[in-house]
Every structure is written in C-alpha cells, then in structure tokens.
Design a protein around this motif. Sequence first.
Motif, PDB file in Angstrom:
ATOM      1  N   ASP A 129       0.841  -1.203   0.000  1.00  0.00           N
ATOM      2  CA  ASP A 129       0.000   0.000   0.000  1.00  0.00           C
ATOM      3  C   ASP A 129       0.870   1.244   0.000  1.00  0.00           C
ATOM      4  N   PHE A 130       0.441   2.228  -0.772  1.00  0.00           N
ATOM      5  CA  PHE A 130       1.160   3.482  -0.852  1.00  0.00           C
ATOM      6  C   PHE A 130       0.733   4.391   0.298  1.00  0.00           C
ATOM      7  N   HIS A 131       1.723   4.979   0.959  1.00  0.00           N
ATOM      8  CA  HIS A 131       1.487   5.963   2.007  1.00  0.00           C
ATOM      9  C   HIS A 131       2.461   7.113   1.765  1.00  0.00           C
ATOM     10  N   PRO A 132       1.973   8.323   1.588  1.00  0.00           N
ATOM     11  CA  PRO A 132       2.862   9.469   1.357  1.00  0.00           C
ATOM     12  C   PRO A 132       3.920   9.575   2.459  1.00  0.00           C
ATOM     13  N   GLY A 133       5.145   9.852   2.043  1.00  0.00           N
ATOM     14  CA  GLY A 133       6.248  10.025   2.999  1.00  0.00           C
ATOM     15  C   GLY A 133       6.898   8.720   3.429  1.00  0.00           C
ATOM     16  N   THR A 134       6.401   7.602   2.964  1.00  0.00           N
ATOM     17  CA  THR A 134       6.974   6.307   3.343  1.00  0.00           C
ATOM     18  C   THR A 134       8.185   5.995   2.475  1.00  0.00           C
ATOM     19  N   ASN A 135       9.185   5.424   3.093  1.00  0.00           N
ATOM     20  CA  ASN A 135      10.390   5.009   2.388  1.00  0.00           C
ATOM     21  C   ASN A 135      10.154   3.608   1.814  1.00  0.00           C
ATOM     22  N   TYR A 136      10.211   3.484   0.506  1.00  0.00           N
ATOM     23  CA  TYR A 136       9.945   2.197  -0.134  1.00  0.00           C
ATOM     24  C   TYR A 136      11.206   1.468  -0.593  1.00  0.00           C
ATOM     25  N   ASP A 137      12.367   2.023  -0.271  1.00  0.00           N
ATOM     26  CA  ASP A 137      13.601   1.342  -0.686  1.00  0.00           C
ATOM     27  C   ASP A 137      14.208   0.538   0.466  1.00  0.00           C
ATOM     28  N   ASP A 138      13.347  -0.115   1.218  1.00  0.00           N
ATOM     29  CA  ASP A 138      13.787  -0.914   2.365  1.00  0.00           C
ATOM     30  C   ASP A 138      13.985  -2.381   1.983  1.00  0.00           C
ATOM     31  N   PHE A 139      14.560  -2.620   0.828  1.00  0.00           N
ATOM     32  CA  PHE A 139      14.781  -3.980   0.350  1.00  0.00           C
ATOM     33  C   PHE A 139      15.869  -4.668   1.170  1.00  0.00           C
ATOM     34  N   ASP A 140      15.637  -5.901   1.502  1.00  0.00           N
ATOM     35  CA  ASP A 140      16.669  -6.713   2.146  1.00  0.00           C
ATOM     36  C   ASP A 140      17.159  -7.723   1.108  1.00  0.00           C
ATOM     37  N   LEU A 141      18.271  -7.409   0.496  1.00  0.00           N
ATOM     38  CA  LEU A 141      18.811  -8.270  -0.549  1.00  0.00           C
ATOM     39  C   LEU A 141      20.074  -9.013  -0.076  1.00  0.00           C
ATOM     40  N   ARG A 142      20.165  -9.179   1.231  1.00  0.00           N
ATOM     41  CA  ARG A 142      21.316  -9.912   1.769  1.00  0.00           C
ATOM     42  C   ARG A 142      21.192 -11.403   1.452  1.00  0.00           C
ATOM     43  N   ALA A 143      22.336 -12.049   1.339  1.00  0.00           N
ATOM     44  CA  ALA A 143      22.360 -13.506   1.233  1.00  0.00           C
ATOM     45  C   ALA A 143      21.938 -14.081   2.583  1.00  0.00           C
ATOM     46  N   LYS A 144      21.410 -15.282   2.556  1.00  0.00           N
ATOM     47  CA  LYS A 144      20.920 -15.916   3.787  1.00  0.00           C
ATOM     48  C   LYS A 144      22.009 -15.990   4.865  1.00  0.00           C
ATOM     49  N   TRP A 145      23.231 -16.316   4.457  1.00  0.00           N
ATOM     50  CA  TRP A 145      24.311 -16.471   5.420  1.00  0.00           C
ATOM     51  C   TRP A 145      24.705 -15.157   6.091  1.00  0.00           C
ATOM     52  N   GLU A 146      24.391 -14.024   5.451  1.00  0.00           N
ATOM     53  CA  GLU A 146      24.757 -12.736   6.031  1.00  0.00           C
ATOM     54  C   GLU A 146      24.008 -12.445   7.329  1.00  0.00           C
ATOM     55  N   ALA A 147      22.890 -13.119   7.539  1.00  0.00           N
ATOM     56  CA  ALA A 147      22.151 -12.951   8.796  1.00  0.00           C
ATOM     57  C   ALA A 147      22.972 -13.453   9.990  1.00  0.00           C
ATOM     58  N   SER A 148      23.949 -14.297   9.721  1.00  0.00           N
ATOM     59  CA  SER A 148      24.799 -14.832  10.792  1.00  0.00           C
ATOM     60  C   SER A 148      25.913 -13.870  11.199  1.00  0.00           C
ATOM     61  N   LEU A 149      26.083 -12.784  10.474  1.00  0.00           N
ATOM     62  CA  LEU A 149      27.203 -11.881  10.731  1.00  0.00           C
ATOM     63  C   LEU A 149      26.890 -10.887  11.839  1.00  0.00           C
ATOM     64  N   THR A 150      26.631 -11.449  13.007  1.00  0.00           N
ATOM     65  CA  THR A 150      26.365 -10.608  14.175  1.00  0.00           C
ATOM     66  C   THR A 150      27.357 -10.949  15.279  1.00  0.00           C
ATOM     67  N   ILE A 151      27.628  -9.970  16.091  1.00  0.00           N
ATOM     68  CA  ILE A 151      28.524 -10.203  17.227  1.00  0.00           C
ATOM     69  C   ILE A 151      27.886 -11.204  18.178  1.00  0.00           C
ATOM     70  N   GLY A 152      26.570 -11.148  18.328  1.00  0.00           N
ATOM     71  CA  GLY A 152      25.882 -12.088  19.202  1.00  0.00           C
ATOM     72  C   GLY A 152      26.057 -13.531  18.759  1.00  0.00           C
ATOM     73  N   PHE A 153      25.904 -13.799  17.461  1.00  0.00           N
ATOM     74  CA  PHE A 153      26.076 -15.159  16.956  1.00  0.00           C
ATOM     75  C   PHE A 153      27.527 -15.606  17.095  1.00  0.00           C
ATOM     76  N   MET A 154      28.456 -14.708  16.838  1.00  0.00           N
ATOM     77  CA  MET A 154      29.877 -15.027  17.001  1.00  0.00           C
ATOM     78  C   MET A 154      30.170 -15.433  18.433  1.00  0.00           C
ATOM     79  N   ARG A 155      29.665 -14.649  19.400  1.00  0.00           N
ATOM     80  CA  ARG A 155      29.899 -14.969  20.814  1.00  0.00           C
ATOM     81  C   ARG A 155      29.248 -16.295  21.186  1.00  0.00           C
ATOM     82  N   GLN A 156      28.033 -16.502  20.701  1.00  0.00           N
ATOM     83  CA  GLN A 156      27.323 -17.755  20.981  1.00  0.00           C
ATOM     84  C   GLN A 156      28.151 -18.947  20.523  1.00  0.00           C
TER      85      GLN A 156
END
Length: 198
Positions: A129-156
């Motif tokens: 749905d279109f809403h004035p003033g909304t940012n529509y370039d919020d694409f998440d085009l990361r590879a699946k493995w990139e979700a693992s690139l967190t300090i929390g996962f590293m520590r775990q």
Amino acid sequence: MTKRQVQKTAKKIINIHNDIANTAHHLKTRIEEMEAVGSRHGISLDITACLVMLAFSFESRLNFVGEQKVEGFKERQVFNKKVELVVEALGLEPDFSVRPYSSIKELKDFRDTIAHGKPAVAEVNEVVDFHPGTNYDDFDLRAKWEASLTIGFMRQCSDDIDEIWSEWIATAGIDLHQTLTYGEYSVTLIEEPTSFSG
C-alpha cells in the motif's frame, strides 16, 4: 685435524587446534574492541573470518578427541559421523536441538556456505500500500548467510564450542597440558673424535 660431531634430535607434537583457536580468539577480541569504540568499518568481514575459524577450531578439536578416543578414527570421515563417533566414545548423549550442541550445526552450515560459495539471486517483487512520505527502498537483498554476521552469533558459537571442548576433555580424561603443542630437543657432543685429512 680432528673433527668432532654432535647428535641433534628434535620432536614436536603439533596440535593445530590450538593455533586455530588462537586465531579465532584474536579475531573475536579485535571485533569486540571495534564494537567497544563504535567502529563498524569492515566488522562483517572480521566476523566472517572469525566464524570460519571457529568452525575450523571445532572440527580440529573434534579430530583431536577422535584420535585419542575412537579406535580407527578417520579425520576425513563425514563431519556428522565424526561427531557421532566421538560423543558415543565419550558416553555422552547431547541434545543437538539446544545450545551448546545446536551451535555445531549452525556453525558448520555457515562454514560450508563460505567454503563452497556459489552465486545466488536475491529478489523482492511485492505490492504494498502506498502511504505518502513512506520510504519504499527498504529492500533486504542480503544472502541468507549474512544474517549470521552478528557479534551475538559469534559470541554464541565461541562460547558453545568452548563449553563442548571443556566437556569433552573432562569426560575423556585428557589433561589440558596433553592438548597443547609441545616439543623437545637435544644436542649431544659425540665423545669419540673423528680423524680426517684435508
């Protein structure tokens, strides 16, 4: 002229898991220092390297315990089979669906994705749905493995493989000093002088 000789002997027991674990620890420390000062420059690259080294560290420790406790252990066996053989030899019945053991699969999957890297396509194609003033370039085009690139996962992963390692060497009855790289050498003067001409 009299020539004297010396007998040189040396032997080194190299346990590579120490070197790999030290590399992972170095990277983890550097990442945590970057986090502490708010530096994000290249941090995902360092986390990638650290996670790979943690995966290598776990497998090299697995191989070490396997060599010590599993008769006929083969380092080149399928990873899951090696884990199965080691926990069986140690008389353990871990729950692989919860930490710390659940981290093994996550870390191994990450390592395999990096080691066997192949091209992928990430796409977004949706109607919203279109809403004035909304940012529509919020694409998440990361590879699946990139979700693992967190300090929390590293520590775990770091905490969990260290916990498993401690459990394994305690259960196996392996003293910590036996897991270290060490060596010895000697140089002995041969008492009998050898005569030679020239």
